[in-house]
Design a protein around this motif. Structure first.
Motif, short mmCIF file in Angstrom:
data_model
loop_
_atom_site.label_atom_id
_atom_site.label_comp_id
_atom_site.label_asym_id
_atom_site.label_seq_id
_atom_site.Cartn_x
_atom_site.Cartn_y
_atom_site.Cartn_z
N ASP A 36 0.87 -1.17 0.00
CA ASP A 36 0.00 0.00 0.00
C ASP A 36 0.91 1.22 0.00
O ASP A 36 1.84 1.31 0.80
CB ASP A 36 -0.88 0.04 1.24
CG ASP A 36 -2.08 -0.88 1.15
OD1 ASP A 36 -2.34 -1.41 0.06
OD2 ASP A 36 -2.77 -1.06 2.17
N ILE A 37 0.64 2.14 -0.88
CA ILE A 37 1.44 3.35 -0.99
C ILE A 37 0.55 4.53 -0.63
O ILE A 37 -0.55 4.67 -1.16
CB ILE A 37 1.98 3.50 -2.42
CG1 ILE A 37 2.83 2.28 -2.78
CG2 ILE A 37 2.79 4.78 -2.57
CD1 ILE A 37 3.00 2.05 -4.24
N LYS A 38 1.04 5.37 0.25
CA LYS A 38 0.30 6.55 0.67
C LYS A 38 0.87 7.75 -0.06
O LYS A 38 2.08 7.88 -0.20
CB LYS A 38 0.39 6.73 2.18
CG LYS A 38 -0.23 5.55 2.92
CD LYS A 38 -0.44 5.86 4.37
CE LYS A 38 -1.02 4.69 5.14
NZ LYS A 38 -2.26 4.19 4.67
N TYR A 39 -0.03 8.63 -0.52
CA TYR A 39 0.41 9.76 -1.32
C TYR A 39 -0.55 10.92 -1.14
O TYR A 39 -1.76 10.73 -0.99
CB TYR A 39 0.47 9.36 -2.80
CG TYR A 39 1.24 10.32 -3.66
CD1 TYR A 39 2.62 10.39 -3.59
CD2 TYR A 39 0.58 11.17 -4.54
CE1 TYR A 39 3.34 11.27 -4.38
CE2 TYR A 39 1.29 12.05 -5.35
CZ TYR A 39 2.66 12.10 -5.27
OH TYR A 39 3.37 12.96 -6.05
N LYS A 40 0.00 12.11 -1.16
CA LYS A 40 -0.82 13.32 -1.03
C LYS A 40 -0.27 14.39 -1.96
O LYS A 40 0.95 14.58 -2.04
CB LYS A 40 -0.78 13.83 0.41
CG LYS A 40 -1.58 15.08 0.65
CD LYS A 40 -1.47 15.54 2.09
CE LYS A 40 -2.08 16.91 2.23
NZ LYS A 40 -1.67 17.55 3.47
N ILE A 41 -1.15 15.08 -2.63
CA ILE A 41 -0.78 16.22 -3.45
C ILE A 41 -1.19 17.48 -2.69
O ILE A 41 -2.38 17.75 -2.51
CB ILE A 41 -1.46 16.17 -4.84
CG1 ILE A 41 -1.09 14.89 -5.58
CG2 ILE A 41 -1.11 17.41 -5.65
CD1 ILE A 41 -1.82 14.69 -6.89
N ASP A 42 -0.19 18.22 -2.24
CA ASP A 42 -0.45 19.43 -1.47
C ASP A 42 -1.24 20.43 -2.30
O ASP A 42 -1.02 20.59 -3.50
CB ASP A 42 0.87 20.08 -1.02
CG ASP A 42 1.60 19.24 0.02
OD1 ASP A 42 0.94 18.51 0.78
OD2 ASP A 42 2.85 19.33 0.08
N GLY A 43 -2.19 21.09 -1.64
CA GLY A 43 -3.03 22.05 -2.31
C GLY A 43 -4.23 21.43 -3.01
O GLY A 43 -5.11 22.13 -3.47
N VAL A 44 -4.23 20.10 -3.08
CA VAL A 44 -5.32 19.39 -3.75
C VAL A 44 -6.05 18.50 -2.75
O VAL A 44 -7.28 18.44 -2.73
CB VAL A 44 -4.79 18.54 -4.93
CG1 VAL A 44 -5.88 17.68 -5.54
CG2 VAL A 44 -4.16 19.43 -5.99
N MET A 45 -5.27 17.82 -1.92
CA MET A 45 -5.82 16.82 -1.00
C MET A 45 -5.52 17.23 0.44
O MET A 45 -4.45 17.77 0.72
CB MET A 45 -5.18 15.46 -1.29
CG MET A 45 -5.30 15.02 -2.73
SD MET A 45 -4.14 13.72 -3.21
CE MET A 45 -4.71 12.37 -2.19
#
Length: 123
Positions: free
Chosen positions: A3-12
């Motif tokens: 499982d890979i966790k990911y976040k796009i700042d300003g979007v999520m």
């Protein structure tokens, strides 16, 4: 399967989770194939058609990110506030992770590419 966790700042606001699954690999392959199809016709296109092609690439990238990260419509809309380069970087990272590369391998590849690029510009 990781499982890979990911976040796009300003979007999520929260981390999204995606897997290195065959399902996601198929999505990555389909995305890459669609981009390859567009790029293969680049030389045959007029200037106007090339501009429209770049817009289409951006739309495909946004659709890919929205699908893999399970973004809602508002988040998907916020992706359009990012630059083309930023969107491409997110897509490239996610594709590489789906295909099994680790963060360390991705970083090493980026450093190697940067060194090669700077070596070419110094000549």
């Amino acid at each position: 399967m990781a499982d890979i966790k990911y976040k796009i700042d300003g979007v999520m606001t929260k981390l999204a989770t995606f897997k290195q699954s065959f399902r996601n690999q198929k999505k990555a392959f389909a995305y890459q194939a669609s981009i390859a199809d567009l790029e293969s016709t680049m030389d045959e296109l007029s200037d106007k058609e090339q501009i429209l092609m770049y817009s289409s690439v951006g739309d495909k990238q946004i659709d890919f990110l929205a699908d893999i990260l399970k973004l809602d419509d508002d988040q998907k809309d916020k992706l359009e506030d990012l630059s083309f380069e930023e969107i491409s970087e997110h897509v490239n990272y996610i594709v590489e992770r789906i295909m099994g590369k680790t963060d360390k391998e991705i970083k090493e590849d980026a450093e190697k590419a940067e060194q090669e690029e700077s070596g070419l510009t110094e000549q």
